[in-house]
Design a protein around this motif. Structure first.
Motif, short mmCIF file in Angstrom:
data_model
loop_
_atom_site.label_atom_id
_atom_site.label_comp_id
_atom_site.label_asym_id
_atom_site.label_seq_id
_atom_site.Cartn_x
_atom_site.Cartn_y
_atom_site.Cartn_z
N ILE A 7 0.84 -1.15 -0.29
CA ILE A 7 0.03 -0.11 0.09
C ILE A 7 0.81 1.12 0.08
CG2 ILE A 7 -1.53 1.41 1.38
CD1 ILE A 7 -2.86 -1.23 2.22
N LEU A 8 0.69 2.11 -0.97
CA LEU A 8 1.27 3.16 -1.06
C LEU A 8 0.50 4.55 -0.71
CD1 LEU A 8 4.01 4.91 -2.21
CD2 LEU A 8 3.03 4.81 -4.45
N ALA B 280 -9.70 8.75 -6.25
CA ALA B 280 -9.58 8.77 -4.88
C ALA B 280 -8.55 7.81 -4.41
CB ALA B 280 -11.08 8.66 -4.13
N ALA B 281 -8.47 6.74 -5.33
CA ALA B 281 -7.51 5.44 -4.83
C ALA B 281 -7.30 4.67 -6.15
CB ALA B 281 -8.11 4.62 -3.89
N PHE B 282 -6.51 3.95 -6.37
CA PHE B 282 -6.53 3.09 -7.49
C PHE B 282 -5.64 2.11 -7.30
CE2 PHE B 282 -2.97 6.00 -8.29
CZ PHE B 282 -1.97 5.32 -8.65
N TYR B 283 -5.62 0.90 -8.01
CA TYR B 283 -4.67 -0.13 -7.88
C TYR B 283 -3.75 -0.33 -9.13
CZ TYR B 283 -3.10 -5.04 -7.79
OH TYR B 283 -2.52 -6.20 -7.72
N ASP B 284 -2.46 -0.21 -8.93
CA ASP B 284 -1.54 -0.39 -9.83
C ASP B 284 -1.19 -1.94 -10.24
OD1 ASP B 284 0.83 -0.67 -11.54
OD2 ASP B 284 1.89 0.96 -10.30
N VAL C 147 -10.34 -5.96 -4.16
CA VAL C 147 -10.78 -6.81 -5.20
C VAL C 147 -9.93 -6.63 -6.35
CG1 VAL C 147 -13.06 -6.84 -6.68
CG2 VAL C 147 -13.35 -6.32 -4.10
N HIS C 148 -9.63 -5.68 -6.90
CA HIS C 148 -8.88 -5.37 -8.05
C HIS C 148 -7.72 -6.28 -7.86
CE1 HIS C 148 -11.55 -2.62 -10.01
NE2 HIS C 148 -11.06 -1.63 -9.37
N HIS C 149 -6.94 -6.32 -7.00
CA HIS C 149 -5.79 -7.09 -6.56
C HIS C 149 -6.03 -8.65 -6.70
CE1 HIS C 149 -1.90 -8.24 -4.74
NE2 HIS C 149 -2.49 -9.06 -4.06
N LYS D 150 2.62 -3.21 -10.65
CA LYS D 150 3.48 -3.62 -9.39
C LYS D 150 2.65 -4.19 -8.41
CE LYS D 150 6.18 0.69 -10.64
NZ LYS D 150 6.62 2.08 -10.26
N PHE D 151 1.28 -4.27 -8.55
CA PHE D 151 0.58 -4.82 -7.45
C PHE D 151 0.58 -4.05 -6.24
CE2 PHE D 151 2.35 -8.33 -10.10
CZ PHE D 151 1.44 -8.85 -10.69
N ILE D 152 0.29 -2.90 -6.58
CA ILE D 152 0.33 -1.91 -5.26
C ILE D 152 -1.23 -1.15 -5.39
CG2 ILE D 152 1.32 0.33 -4.51
CD1 ILE D 152 4.12 -0.49 -6.02
N ILE D 153 -1.64 -0.87 -4.11
CA ILE D 153 -2.86 -0.15 -3.94
C ILE D 153 -2.41 1.23 -3.36
CG2 ILE D 153 -4.97 0.31 -2.32
CD1 ILE D 153 -5.15 -2.50 -2.03
N VAL D 154 -2.93 2.05 -4.09
CA VAL D 154 -2.31 3.77 -4.00
C VAL D 154 -3.76 4.27 -3.32
CG1 VAL D 154 -1.47 5.77 -4.89
CG2 VAL D 154 -0.84 3.57 -5.89
N LEU D 155 -3.40 4.89 -2.06
CA LEU D 155 -4.37 5.51 -1.10
C LEU D 155 -4.12 6.91 -1.01
CD1 LEU D 155 -5.19 2.54 1.27
CD2 LEU D 155 -6.61 3.13 -0.67
N LYS D 156 -5.08 7.86 -0.53
CA LYS D 156 -4.75 9.23 0.07
C LYS D 156 -3.94 8.96 1.48
CE LYS D 156 -8.19 11.33 -2.55
NZ LYS D 156 -9.45 12.35 -2.60
#
Length: 128
Positions: A20-21, A44-48, A76-78, A51-57
């Motif tokens: 998680i980033l 607001a957030a997204f899944y890369d 879910v996207h992961h 790189k298999f990374i969740i990006v949150l604020k």
């Protein structure tokens, strides 16, 4: 993880959790657009999924029902990516993710973030 496994048909067993980033709210959309070669897409957030990374604020609050739903949506996207869910485009993955996050919100007294029409529009394959 258990919630996603019981609420969907996605396999969550033996799948590593994503990194998680956290990014400042003012810059998360810029980061998304740079990664995806898009312009002016607000997120607001997204899944890369490369790189298999969740990006949150960076102001993400795990105690917030709304933020929990956001995290569940990205999780879910992961699992969709690692389960190789068939799709013509990544937008088609949004339906399942929104349905699960809406379910979480309803079950925990939160306000639903996307109605059926919004989910339909966000699930269409389109170049923009």
């Amino acid at each position: 993880m258990i919630y996603i496994a019981t609420a969907t048909s996605l396999n969550t067993k033996n799948i590593s959790l994503p990194e998680i980033l956290l990014i400042h709210p003012d810059y998360i959309s810029d980061y998304y657009n740079k990664l995806n070669g898009t312009k002016e897409v607000e997120v607001a957030a997204f899944y890369d999924n490369k790189k298999f990374i969740i990006v949150l604020k960076s102001d993400f609050d795990i105690a917030s029902i709304a933020d929990q739903a956001t995290l569940a949506h990205e999780m879910v996207h992961h699992y969709q990516i690692l389960n190789n869910v068939p799709r013509d485009c990544n937008a088609q993955l949004e339906r399942q993710a929104y349905k699960l996050s809406n379910r979480w919100l309803k079950e925990h007294g939160g306000e639903v973030v996307a109605d059926d029409f919004t989910i339909f529009i966000r699930s269409i394959c389109a170049d923009y």
